[in-house]
Structures are given as structure tokens and as C-alpha cells.
Design a protein around this motif. Structure first.
Motif, PDB file in Angstrom:
ATOM      1  N   SER A 201       0.823  -1.208   0.000  1.00  0.00           N
ATOM      2  CA  SER A 201       0.000   0.000   0.000  1.00  0.00           C
ATOM      3  C   SER A 201       0.859   1.261   0.000  1.00  0.00           C
ATOM      4  O   SER A 201       0.668   2.169  -0.833  1.00  0.00           O
ATOM      5  N   LYS A 202       1.816   1.326   0.920  1.00  0.00           N
ATOM      6  CA  LYS A 202       2.689   2.503   0.999  1.00  0.00           C
ATOM      7  C   LYS A 202       3.518   2.656  -0.274  1.00  0.00           C
ATOM      8  O   LYS A 202       3.749   3.784  -0.744  1.00  0.00           O
ATOM      9  N   SER A 203       3.957   1.539  -0.842  1.00  0.00           N
ATOM     10  CA  SER A 203       4.758   1.590  -2.066  1.00  0.00           C
ATOM     11  C   SER A 203       3.951   2.180  -3.220  1.00  0.00           C
ATOM     12  O   SER A 203       4.457   2.993  -4.001  1.00  0.00           O
ATOM     13  N   MET A 204       2.690   1.781  -3.337  1.00  0.00           N
ATOM     14  CA  MET A 204       1.825   2.324  -4.383  1.00  0.00           C
ATOM     15  C   MET A 204       1.669   3.835  -4.235  1.00  0.00           C
ATOM     16  O   MET A 204       1.783   4.588  -5.212  1.00  0.00           O
ATOM     17  N   LEU A 205       1.422   4.272  -3.014  1.00  0.00           N
ATOM     18  CA  LEU A 205       1.237   5.703  -2.770  1.00  0.00           C
ATOM     19  C   LEU A 205       2.519   6.472  -3.062  1.00  0.00           C
ATOM     20  O   LEU A 205       2.491   7.582  -3.620  1.00  0.00           O
ATOM     21  N   ARG A 206       3.643   5.881  -2.696  1.00  0.00           N
ATOM     22  CA  ARG A 206       4.929   6.556  -2.924  1.00  0.00           C
ATOM     23  C   ARG A 206       5.230   6.668  -4.415  1.00  0.00           C
ATOM     24  O   ARG A 206       5.753   7.705  -4.872  1.00  0.00           O
ATOM     25  N   VAL A 207       4.936   5.623  -5.189  1.00  0.00           N
ATOM     26  CA  VAL A 207       5.158   5.659  -6.643  1.00  0.00           C
ATOM     27  C   VAL A 207       4.309   6.756  -7.282  1.00  0.00           C
ATOM     28  O   VAL A 207       4.787   7.548  -8.097  1.00  0.00           O
ATOM     29  N   ILE A 208       3.031   6.807  -6.891  1.00  0.00           N
ATOM     30  CA  ILE A 208       2.141   7.820  -7.457  1.00  0.00           C
ATOM     31  C   ILE A 208       2.603   9.223  -7.088  1.00  0.00           C
ATOM     32  O   ILE A 208       2.620  10.135  -7.938  1.00  0.00           O
ATOM     33  N   ALA A 209       2.999   9.409  -5.836  1.00  0.00           N
ATOM     34  CA  ALA A 209       3.484  10.723  -5.404  1.00  0.00           C
ATOM     35  C   ALA A 209       4.705  11.142  -6.215  1.00  0.00           C
ATOM     36  O   ALA A 209       4.827  12.305  -6.633  1.00  0.00           O
ATOM     37  N   HIS A 210       5.609  10.193  -6.466  1.00  0.00           N
ATOM     38  CA  HIS A 210       6.799  10.496  -7.258  1.00  0.00           C
ATOM     39  C   HIS A 210       6.423  10.903  -8.678  1.00  0.00           C
ATOM     40  O   HIS A 210       6.926  11.897  -9.213  1.00  0.00           O
ATOM     41  N   GLU A 211       5.544  10.145  -9.280  1.00  0.00           N
ATOM     42  CA  GLU A 211       5.139  10.451 -10.656  1.00  0.00           C
ATOM     43  C   GLU A 211       4.492  11.828 -10.756  1.00  0.00           C
ATOM     44  O   GLU A 211       4.756  12.583 -11.702  1.00  0.00           O
ATOM     45  N   LEU A 212       3.685  12.164  -9.784  1.00  0.00           N
ATOM     46  CA  LEU A 212       2.994  13.455  -9.826  1.00  0.00           C
ATOM     47  C   LEU A 212       3.960  14.627  -9.707  1.00  0.00           C
ATOM     48  O   LEU A 212       3.745  15.689 -10.301  1.00  0.00           O
ATOM     49  N   THR A 213       5.039  14.446  -8.940  1.00  0.00           N
ATOM     50  CA  THR A 213       6.034  15.526  -8.841  1.00  0.00           C
ATOM     51  C   THR A 213       6.833  15.657 -10.132  1.00  0.00           C
ATOM     52  O   THR A 213       7.309  16.751 -10.455  1.00  0.00           O
ATOM     53  N   VAL A 214       6.978  14.574 -10.869  1.00  0.00           N
ATOM     54  CA  VAL A 214       7.689  14.619 -12.153  1.00  0.00           C
ATOM     55  C   VAL A 214       6.838  15.326 -13.213  1.00  0.00           C
ATOM     56  O   VAL A 214       7.332  16.094 -14.029  1.00  0.00           O
ATOM     57  N   TRP A 215       5.550  15.073 -13.177  1.00  0.00           N
ATOM     58  CA  TRP A 215       4.649  15.609 -14.197  1.00  0.00           C
ATOM     59  C   TRP A 215       4.208  17.049 -13.936  1.00  0.00           C
ATOM     60  O   TRP A 215       3.799  17.747 -14.863  1.00  0.00           O
ATOM     61  N   ASN A 216       4.267  17.479 -12.676  1.00  0.00           N
ATOM     62  CA  ASN A 216       3.722  18.803 -12.320  1.00  0.00           C
ATOM     63  C   ASN A 216       4.740  19.587 -11.504  1.00  0.00           C
ATOM     64  O   ASN A 216       5.073  19.187 -10.382  1.00  0.00           O
ATOM     65  N   GLU A 217       5.226  20.685 -12.027  1.00  0.00           N
ATOM     66  CA  GLU A 217       6.262  21.452 -11.328  1.00  0.00           C
ATOM     67  C   GLU A 217       5.732  22.112 -10.064  1.00  0.00           C
ATOM     68  O   GLU A 217       6.520  22.502  -9.187  1.00  0.00           O
ATOM     69  N   TRP A 218       4.433  22.248  -9.937  1.00  0.00           N
ATOM     70  CA  TRP A 218       3.834  22.883  -8.758  1.00  0.00           C
ATOM     71  C   TRP A 218       3.472  21.863  -7.672  1.00  0.00           C
ATOM     72  O   TRP A 218       2.871  22.212  -6.658  1.00  0.00           O
ATOM     73  N   VAL A 219       3.849  20.597  -7.907  1.00  0.00           N
ATOM     74  CA  VAL A 219       3.633  19.538  -6.918  1.00  0.00           C
ATOM     75  C   VAL A 219       4.983  19.078  -6.384  1.00  0.00           C
ATOM     76  O   VAL A 219       5.886  18.741  -7.157  1.00  0.00           O
ATOM     77  N   SER A 220       5.139  19.072  -5.071  1.00  0.00           N
ATOM     78  CA  SER A 220       6.393  18.655  -4.430  1.00  0.00           C
ATOM     79  C   SER A 220       6.120  17.522  -3.453  1.00  0.00           C
ATOM     80  O   SER A 220       4.976  17.300  -3.039  1.00  0.00           O
ATOM     81  N   TYR A 221       7.175  16.831  -3.076  1.00  0.00           N
ATOM     82  CA  TYR A 221       7.058  15.724  -2.127  1.00  0.00           C
ATOM     83  C   TYR A 221       7.965  15.982  -0.935  1.00  0.00           C
ATOM     84  O   TYR A 221       9.145  16.312  -1.095  1.00  0.00           O
ATOM     85  N   PHE A 222       7.396  15.822   0.263  1.00  0.00           N
ATOM     86  CA  PHE A 222       8.210  15.896   1.474  1.00  0.00           C
ATOM     87  C   PHE A 222       8.315  14.500   2.073  1.00  0.00           C
ATOM     88  O   PHE A 222       7.295  13.856   2.353  1.00  0.00           O
ATOM     89  N   PRO A 223       9.535  14.002   2.305  1.00  0.00           N
ATOM     90  CA  PRO A 223       9.739  12.592   2.682  1.00  0.00           C
ATOM     91  C   PRO A 223       9.528  12.282   4.165  1.00  0.00           C
ATOM     92  O   PRO A 223      10.411  11.750   4.839  1.00  0.00           O
ATOM     93  N   ALA A 224       8.344  12.569   4.674  1.00  0.00           N
ATOM     94  CA  ALA A 224       8.038  12.234   6.066  1.00  0.00           C
ATOM     95  C   ALA A 224       8.110  10.727   6.289  1.00  0.00           C
ATOM     96  O   ALA A 224       8.607  10.257   7.327  1.00  0.00           O
ATOM     97  N   TYR A 225       7.624   9.973   5.319  1.00  0.00           N
ATOM     98  CA  TYR A 225       7.640   8.508   5.433  1.00  0.00           C
ATOM     99  C   TYR A 225       9.070   7.989   5.530  1.00  0.00           C
ATOM    100  O   TYR A 225       9.391   7.138   6.379  1.00  0.00           O
TER     101      TYR A 225
END
Length: 332
Positions: A201-225
Motif C-alpha cells: 500500500s505505501k509503495s503504491m502511494l509513494r510511486v504515485i506521489a513520485h510520478e505526480l512531482t515529475v509531471w507537475n512542477e507545482w507539486v512537491s514531495y516531502f519525505p516524512a515517510y
């Protein structure tokens, strides 16, 4: 010799400032971080829908808010004289369906208004495991302690998750082009789903979060996990349930967030406010009517009045002025 892997997240491309307006949505970790931002005197709408773990429900609620869609009438449920709605957390309840409907509509409207004005949306994804209401075939945000036989539990398909969140982000960007989204994956471990399924479950969410930051410059990821799983790799940073990060872990992760996400002015303010907060909590050891305490309160009021030019400290000023007036009257 090092006994843990310490890392500092990269500086985010868009920095939070003292006057930034923020909305937090998602799991309980979003609420914890949101409260830290509130305590730092920032303008925050903190988790208005309550704790929402899965991205499907998060996306649905935000889309409802942005399009002004009323809660579905077939999703209300009554238990022991209390009314809930399957799309919302159980913290949103009422003693009648009509009362709850009004409360939910107000919540959605308030959230929509806040997002349209916000500079940042702090979005925390908790789990890709969902519960589907069997009779309606729809995913619920919360089962509200109804019988388990009413629901089917399963891992949501990753492509559908991606589609839901992508659609949400496109809508958010259209509604508010200046909005920056900060994605996190909650470090809370969903052990009830079993540890293997929690990892998937966490891996799926992390993959999607990564992809979204690649596709959208206004989306960032903070590595709390990652901070919790790798940097704080020790059960002493968990509560007694061995699931939720404890206060020490939250302090550490929030400190890393400050370094990564706050601009220099805000970091400077945070340091000053931390000292003033200690002063606000201070109480004299022997007498609150002593000359020393009076001098302390006068100094504190001066510091608060200086800060009042930058932030709203009216409540703190009123409280300290009340303490000073009591001190003066006791010496008359």
C-alpha cells in the motif's frame, strides 16, 4: 561511528512564508503537522474533513467542495441515535440527518473557499487499502463502527488511484493556479492490513506521489515517510501501540520540514516565536504579584506588540495584559 542514517530533505522549490495560507487534508499525520503549523501562528485550515486515509475519498471530498456538490443522500447512516455520512470522518456527526447535512455543506463550502485562497495544500496519503460498501458498491471514508459484513476490504488498483489523484490535481490547478501542493505519505503503519499489505500500500502511494512531482512542477514531495522509516529507524520513536510516531518523532520530522519548506524569514520568526511561547507558558515559582513578575509581563507585552505588526497575537496579548492587570491590582 554512526548508529542511524540521518538525511536532510532537499529544499522545496516553493517555500512557505509567514503570510502563506495553508490547507491540510488527509490522514492523522496531516492533522498533526497542521496543528504544528497552527501553533507556529500560520494561517491554516487543518484537516476539515477529519482523518481520511485513502486517496479515493480524499479526491472525492475535495472535488465535492470545489464543484459545490452536496453530500449524497443515500450515504447517511444512523447508529445509536447519532448520524454520520460514509464520505466523511466520524468527527463530523449530528443528532439528526438534517443537522448533519447542514454541517457537511458548511464544511465543504468553507474548504472550497480556503483552497481558492491558499498558497499551499498539504496532502497526506495514508493507505491504498479501501472499504467498499457492498450495497452501494462505493468506497467509504469511514465505516463508523457499522457491522463489518456491510463492507468489502481490498487494495485499490494503482491505475485507478493515479487517475483519481491526477484528476483532482488538474482541477485544483484550474481553480487556483497559484496553489502549490505538498504531498506526503503518512508514516503511520497500518498493521491491521498486515505488514506485507501495508508495504504494498505505501509503495503504491509513494510511486504515485513520485510520478505526480515529475509531471507537475507545482507539486512537491516531502519525505516524512522516509524520515520515519530510515532516519528514525527505532521503536523508541513510536507510541506504545508501535504504530503511530510519538511526539519526539513529530518534533524531528517537523524540524526537517521547517528546514526544507520554510523561507528564511519564517524560519527566523519560528525561532523567535518558540522563545515567546515558552515565556507565555511561564508561571512564577512563588508569587505572581512580585515586582519581578510584573517586569517580566511588561517585557512580554512589548515583544508581543512588536510581533503584532506581522501576525495576529491579539489573544496572547489579551491574556498577558490580564495577568499584568491582576498583578498591578494586587499591589494597590
Amino acid at each position: 561511528m554512526q548508529f542511524h542514517t540521518e538525511f536532510s530533505p532537499e529544499v522545496l522549490p516553493y517555500r512557505i512564508g509567514l503570510n502563506s495560507q495553508i490547507v491540510t487534508i488527509g490522514s492523522c499525520f496531516a492533522e498533526v503537522m497542521g496543528q504544528r503549523l497552527v501553533d507556529a501562528k500560520l494561517t491554516v485550515l487543518n484537516n476539515p474533513f477529519g482523518t481520511i486515509f485513502n486517496p479515493v475519498s480524499i479526491s472525492k471530498l475535495l472535488m465535492m467542495a470545489l464543484f459545490g456538490t452536496a453530500p449524497e443522500e443515500t450515504r447517511y447512516v444512523e447508529r445509536d441515535g447519532v448520524w454520520f455520512h460514509y464520505d466523511f470522518h466520524s468527527s463530523l456527526w449530528a443528532t439528526s440527518q438534517d443537522e448533519l447535512r447542514d454541517k457537511l455543506i458548511t464544511c465543504l463550502a468553507h474548504t472550497s473557499e480556503a483552497i481558492r485562497k491558499a498558497n499551499f495544500l498539504f496532502l497526506t496519503l495514508g493507505s491504498a487499502v479501501v472499504y467498499r460498501h457492498i450495497d452501494t458498491g462505493k468506497v467509504v471514508a469511514n465505516c463508523h463502527k457499522m457491522p463489518g459484513s456491510l463492507f468489502e476490504k481490498y487494495l485499490y488498483q494503482i491505475d485507478h488511484l493515479r487517475d483519481d489523484i491526477t484528476r483532482l490535481l488538474k482541477t485544483l490547478h484550474k481553480v487556483n493556479p497559484k496553489l502549490n501542493v505538498l504531498l506526503t505519505v503518512s508514516p503511520v503503519r497500518h498493521t491491521r492490513d498486515t505488514l506485507p499489505l501495508n508495504s504494498v500500500s505505501k509503495s503504491m502511494l509513494r510511486v504515485i506521489a513520485h510520478e505526480l512531482t515529475v509531471w507537475n512542477e507545482w507539486v512537491s514531495y516531502f519525505p516524512a515517510y522516509e524520515l520515519m522509516m530510515d532516519d528514525l529507524r527505532d521503536y523508541r520513536f513510536y507510541e506504545a501501540d508501535l504504530i503511530h510516531p510519538n511526539t519526539q518523532a513529530h518534533d524531528y520530522i517537523f524540524g526537517k520540514f521547517v528546514e526544507s519548506a520554510f523561507d528564511p524569514e519564517l524560519r527566523d520568526f519560528i525561532a523567535k516565536w518558540a522563545q515567546i511561547s515558552k515565556s507565555l507558558a511561564h508561571r512564577p515559582l512563588y508569587s505572581d504579584t512580585s515586582p519581578a513578575n510584573r517586569q517580566f509581563l511588561v517585557k512580554l507585552i512589548t515583544e508581543l506588540e512588536t510581533l503584532s505588526k506581522r501576525i495576529d497575537v491579539s489573544a496572547e496579548l489579551a491574556e498577558v495584559q490580564g495577568r499584568l492587570e491582576k498583578c498591578i491590582m494586587s499591589n494597590v
